[in-house]
Scaffold this active site. Sequence first.
Site, mmCIF file in Angstrom:
data_model
loop_
_atom_site.group_PDB
_atom_site.id
_atom_site.type_symbol
_atom_site.label_atom_id
_atom_site.label_comp_id
_atom_site.label_asym_id
_atom_site.label_seq_id
_atom_site.Cartn_x
_atom_site.Cartn_y
_atom_site.Cartn_z
ATOM 1 N N LYS A 222 0.857 -1.185 0.000
ATOM 2 C CA LYS A 222 0.000 0.000 0.000
ATOM 3 C C LYS A 222 0.889 1.230 0.000
ATOM 4 O O LYS A 222 1.985 1.220 0.587
ATOM 5 C CB LYS A 222 -0.892 0.014 1.250
ATOM 6 C CG LYS A 222 -1.702 1.291 1.431
ATOM 7 C CD LYS A 222 -2.362 1.342 2.799
ATOM 8 C CE LYS A 222 -2.988 2.703 3.033
ATOM 9 N NZ LYS A 222 -3.573 2.834 4.373
ATOM 10 N N GLU A 271 -7.295 12.480 13.903
ATOM 11 C CA GLU A 271 -6.445 11.309 14.088
ATOM 12 C C GLU A 271 -5.373 11.513 15.142
ATOM 13 O O GLU A 271 -4.379 12.212 14.920
ATOM 14 C CB GLU A 271 -5.801 10.908 12.756
ATOM 15 C CG GLU A 271 -5.028 9.620 12.848
ATOM 16 C CD GLU A 271 -4.766 8.981 11.499
ATOM 17 O OE1 GLU A 271 -4.023 7.994 11.464
ATOM 18 O OE2 GLU A 271 -5.303 9.466 10.489
#
Length: 466
Positions: A222, A271
């Site tokens: 990824k 986050e």
Amino acid sequence: MLQVKTFQTEDKLRNVHEEARMNDEPLLMSITERIDPLDPFSFFEQGKQVDMHRHFWKSAEEDFTLVGIGSAVRISKEGEGRFQESEQELFDWRKSVRQWNPYNKKGTGTVALGGFGFRPESGGEEPWQEFPNSSMTIPEFLLTNDAEGSFLTTNYLVSPEEDVETIICRMEEDKERLQTSDSSGDTETGVRLEKIEEVRPKEWKQSIADATAELKAGTLSKVVLAREVRLTFDSEASITKVLKDLSDMQNSSYVFAFEHGGSYFVGATPERLVKVEDDELFSACLAGTTKRGSSEEEDETLGLALLNDQKNRLEHDYVVQMIRGAVENYSVNVEIPEAPSLYKLRNLQHLYTPVKAKLKEGYSLLDVVKDLHPTPALGGLPQKEAVTYISLHEVMNRGWYASPVGWIDGGRNGEFAVAIRSALIRGDKASLFAGCGVVEDSKPEEEYEETKVKLKPMLAVLGGEE
């Protein structure tokens, strides 16, 4: 009461100055006092009259705000060892500080605020020329607001050659100025957005297609690729108003601002990277995104679809496993739920998995930050290979975007978040950033649309549409 505090501060300062003069070396003095409740936005706004190096941090989950003005100590490191070297220099300063802090509260005293660039080396390219690769600052004046009230810490690097009476006069003038209420932001209308420019969108979409080919070849699992959108306003943006609007509109996010050389890195990120409080460690896995629905039914349908989406669940699991590995290096009693839940914000909803652990003796918050950055949600997997790919193929300069920003105090308490949903503002211009996780079956147009959704929170407070 104020006269007593002033006398005590002056008395302490004279003692520290005499010690510095006798040893012929500067000494860091830190004094914390409780003050009348003070609005953090007013303190930040008034701070520009004192020093154009300001910091702002507002927690996502509790009544806790830090505002730093000026710098008693500023630490800037570069390279692979920047986290450890910053930690060591902070430790050295705190080891010899002359401190008066009777409150024993997190976020008071010699707190350092700041952040780190995405990559370990600094390129200094557009638009991040004013930002060093890393910067941790112990501010000269620190406002700490929590559920119990307001606390003002004065940190001053006392040099032996300075005149103590001049220091006292300047310090008291600055403290009075900072505590003067400022209501100008209440009437500000904000800037008018005149132009939106997408930076090389065709090239960015092609970079997504190129990355999927690389992923299919098996080099990477990824990679996260980000893009930039540039805004032009009719006048210089008010950073204080931007912070107020972000706090109002994104009250489940960490709101931050860091000022360097007339540029401001501002954002409202959902986050958390990692938090340590009383040796309890908390982290979070936030990866996988969809929009909010226009009705309760649509919102629930979108959320369930996200929970059951194979691509997003795989992306989320990458993050969970990486964070587990990093946290286990420095902690015991690691607790992680088996499946994610939904974390809902004003514009977006994410897959979310909390992490809890106990920090081992001998380690600090920055040790954990070093290993966590960048998580697969912001870099990719494998970590080093993904960061190398980003540096070679991404069509923008990340600077501090997607990097750790936050604070750490002298008692191992602190918190760092990931600097997404953010903008770099310089006068009447701004650069906004958003990225997406690319896996084998990613489609450029879909990823492009996902970044548009992620740009909405910052765009909304800067004159664009929600």
